[in-house]
Design an enzyme around this catalytic site. Structure first.
Site, PDB file in Angstrom:
ATOM      1  N   ASP A 174       0.412  18.670 -21.272  1.00 36.99           N
ATOM      2  CA  ASP A 174      -0.447  17.497 -21.360  1.00 36.99           C
ATOM      3  C   ASP A 174       0.355  16.550 -22.254  1.00 36.99           C
ATOM      4  OD1 ASP A 174      -2.230  15.569 -22.078  1.00 36.99           O
ATOM      5  OD2 ASP A 174      -3.882  16.932 -22.514  1.00 36.99           O
ATOM      6  N   LYS A 181      -1.268   6.182 -23.616  1.00 41.34           N
ATOM      7  CA  LYS A 181      -0.745   6.460 -24.966  1.00 41.34           C
ATOM      8  C   LYS A 181       0.758   6.151 -24.958  1.00 41.34           C
ATOM      9  CE  LYS A 181      -4.620   9.070 -24.832  1.00 41.34           C
ATOM     10  NZ  LYS A 181      -5.456   9.173 -23.622  1.00 41.34           N
ATOM     11  N   PHE A 216      -7.478  19.091 -25.167  1.00 42.24           N
ATOM     12  CA  PHE A 216      -8.236  17.856 -25.393  1.00 42.24           C
ATOM     13  C   PHE A 216      -9.586  17.948 -24.680  1.00 42.24           C
ATOM     14  CE2 PHE A 216      -9.290  13.386 -24.390  1.00 42.24           C
ATOM     15  CZ  PHE A 216      -9.523  12.985 -25.685  1.00 42.24           C
ATOM     16  N   ALA A 238       0.485  13.250 -23.072  1.00 41.11           N
ATOM     17  CA  ALA A 238       0.048  11.907 -23.505  1.00 41.11           C
ATOM     18  C   ALA A 238       0.917  11.327 -24.624  1.00 41.11           C
ATOM     19  CB  ALA A 238      -1.418  11.963 -23.934  1.00 41.11           C
ATOM     20  N   HIS A 274     -20.252  13.223 -26.437  1.00 47.70           N
ATOM     21  CA  HIS A 274     -20.038  12.270 -27.533  1.00 47.70           C
ATOM     22  C   HIS A 274     -19.950  10.820 -27.058  1.00 47.70           C
ATOM     23  CE1 HIS A 274     -15.931  13.045 -26.219  1.00 47.70           C
ATOM     24  NE2 HIS A 274     -15.500  12.029 -26.930  1.00 47.70           N
ATOM     25  N   TYR A 317       0.841  -1.206   0.000  1.00 45.22           N
ATOM     26  CA  TYR A 317       0.000   0.000   0.000  1.00 45.22           C
ATOM     27  C   TYR A 317       0.873   1.253   0.000  1.00 45.22           C
ATOM     28  CZ  TYR A 317      -3.925   3.071   1.082  1.00 45.22           C
ATOM     29  OH  TYR A 317      -4.877   4.049   1.030  1.00 45.22           O
TER      30      TYR A 317
END
Ligand code: F0G
Length: 459
Positions: A215, A258, A124, A217, A450, A72
């Protein structure tokens, strides 16, 4: 004869897929309310819905899974991951999260307040969703050329510095806690940001006493494009380029699904301790204790290995070459696509492809449905449905580009699969004039619609 290029890996395990009949697909897509997210995966032949969490792990990653430490607190897998993050980015502080949007949730809970302005390059949808959910504003400062799909500009993901300067002119600095730079810029076609632009954005931020977060990714794909396209980087290794990129940021959010080449996971990393400490409180509340934050120890192990592999030049070359292979085929068939080819996907310009369908009838969604019917290929709409309604006026927002994204999972499909996708699109292109009507929305959620939208075809 010149020896042709081939992937630097071979297949050790396979997963069967099956091409269905057109009748089957007609009935499945109707039951799915014409939302491709509602299809079951066995109803899909080639799944280009996303490159997120859909990649194939290497034997070394599978091996790493077996040695994960599930403690943990203080798991050795956490420290292994911390080490590679430090090596690649130079950042000392990091928090694991269960995926990219969780990283956004934790970070933004700590730093964004109502009324803030968050400039960036075509944020995004989850990033924008998390900003707007906090009643702050995502300001798009992407270079205009990004929206001209024919322009061959090598770094269409760049931020327009004049637009960015205007945001600082029009707002007091306390209202702009951070600039978010998305690498590569997914929304406009997986387009990279140049090192020069990253440097300038960072200096501008420092002048105004604000911070820059990436960001990240698809950070490794971005580094590959810098090596290939930007002067002065040809002789640098991907790892050197990555390190320099992150020197122009104060931190990062990451969707490891990704460029971590794992099926689930994410993290936030920080240069400074102050935001790390603020975010820690939210991480413990939303994700888990700071040394696992929503990830199993085994998954952190596989991610650490994935981060080594994704920054190998040969891997990136095979990855980007496959995307370009599909791009070349589509170009050959005259299909309008975003150029130059992106890092993770080919984006089809649906408003050019289906000129006769008005934007109110969602041409990109219409084309994505046709592609599924044609050959069982699942793609995704990156257009007006994904753009959601304006949170204040509640009117539909029509983005500058109405696209269908063909996102290619990492190390999964062969170029034969790409040939099928290209042929299917070519068939539709030949009969495009017969497609005179689009679709309309029957039911939608107020944000990120979407994913769950219900649609009907107009006849
Ligand atoms: N940022 C970018 C640039 C992304 O592309 C994504 C996800 C996220 C953040 C959120 O990360 O999914 O791990 O929570 N993009 C996926 C896609 C869903 O299909 O492009 P996540």
């Amino acid at each position: 004869m010149k020896i042709p290029y081939a992937e630097p890996f071979k297949t050790k395990m396979i997963e069967n897929i099956r091409l269905s009949t057109k009748d089957e697909r007609q009935s499945w897509i109707q039951k799915a309310k014409y939302n491709l997210f509602n299809l079951h995966s066995d109803q899909v032949f080639i799944d280009l819905l996303t490159d997120s969490g859909t990649g194939a792990m290497s034997d070394r990653q599978w091996g790493a899974l077996m040695t994960g430490d599930e403690s943990y607190a203080g798991s050795s897998s956490f420290f292994k991951l911390k080490e590679i993050i430090k090596e690649l980015t130079g950042f000392d502080y990091f928090l694991p999260t269960h995926q990219g949007r969780a990283a956004e949730n934790v970070l933004f809970s700590a730093i964004i307040k109502e009324g803030d302005m968050i400039p960036g390059n075509a944020h995004f949808d989850t990033t924008k969703g998390h900003i707007e959910f906090r009643k702050a504003h995502a300001i798009d400062c992407t270079e205009k050329k990004a929206y001209d799909t024919e322009s061959l500009e090598p770094f269409k993901g760049n931020l327009d510095l004049e637009l960015l300067k205007n945001v600082f002119k029009e707002n007091s600095p306390e209202k702009i806690p951070v600039i978010i730079v998305t690498l590569t810029c997914n929304t406009i076609g997986g387009q990279p940001v140049s090192m020069n632009n990253l440097k300038k954005v960072y200096h501008l931020a420092k002048k105004h006493n604000t911070r820059v977060f990436f960001d990240s990714a698809r950070f490794a794909e971005n580094a590959y494009f810098i090596k290939e396209r930007e002067e002065g980087y040809q002789n640098k290794t991907i790892k050197e380029i990555v390190k320099e990129m992150f020197s122009y940021a104060d931190g990062m959010t990451m969707s490891s699904k990704k460029d971590g080449i794992v099926n689930i996971g994410g993290f936030i990393a920080f240069k400074e301790k102050d935001w790390f400490e603020k975010a820690t409180v939210f991480n413990i509340m939303f994700e888990g204790f700071i040394t696992y934050g929503g990830m199993a120890g085994r998954d952190m192990n596989a991610l650490a290995q994935g981060l080594y592999e994704v920054t190998e030049y040969d891997y990136l070359k095979s990855r980007i070459s496959q995307v370009a292979y599909l791009g070349e085929k589509l170009k050959e068939y005259g299909i309008p696509i975003q150029k130059p080819y992106g890092g993770h996907a080919i984006f089809v310009n649906a408003s050019k492809f289906l000129k006769q369908i008005p934007k109110e009838e969602f041409p990109a969604q219409t084309l994505a449905i046709e592609l599924y019917l044609e050959a069982g290929v699942r793609a995704v709409e990156i257009g007006a449905i994904m753009a959601d309604r304006d949170p204040e006026t509640k009117e539909n927002r029509y983005p500058k580009l109405e696209m269908v994204r063909l996102a290619i999972p990492r190390r999964v499909y062969s170029n034969n699969h790409m040939d099928v996708v290209a042929a299917a699109l070519s068939n539709i292109y030949e009969r495009r004039e017969k497609l005179t009507r689009g679709v309309s929305i029957i039911k939608e959620a107020p944000i990120l619609r979407h994913f769950t939208v219900e649609i009907k075809r107009l006849h």
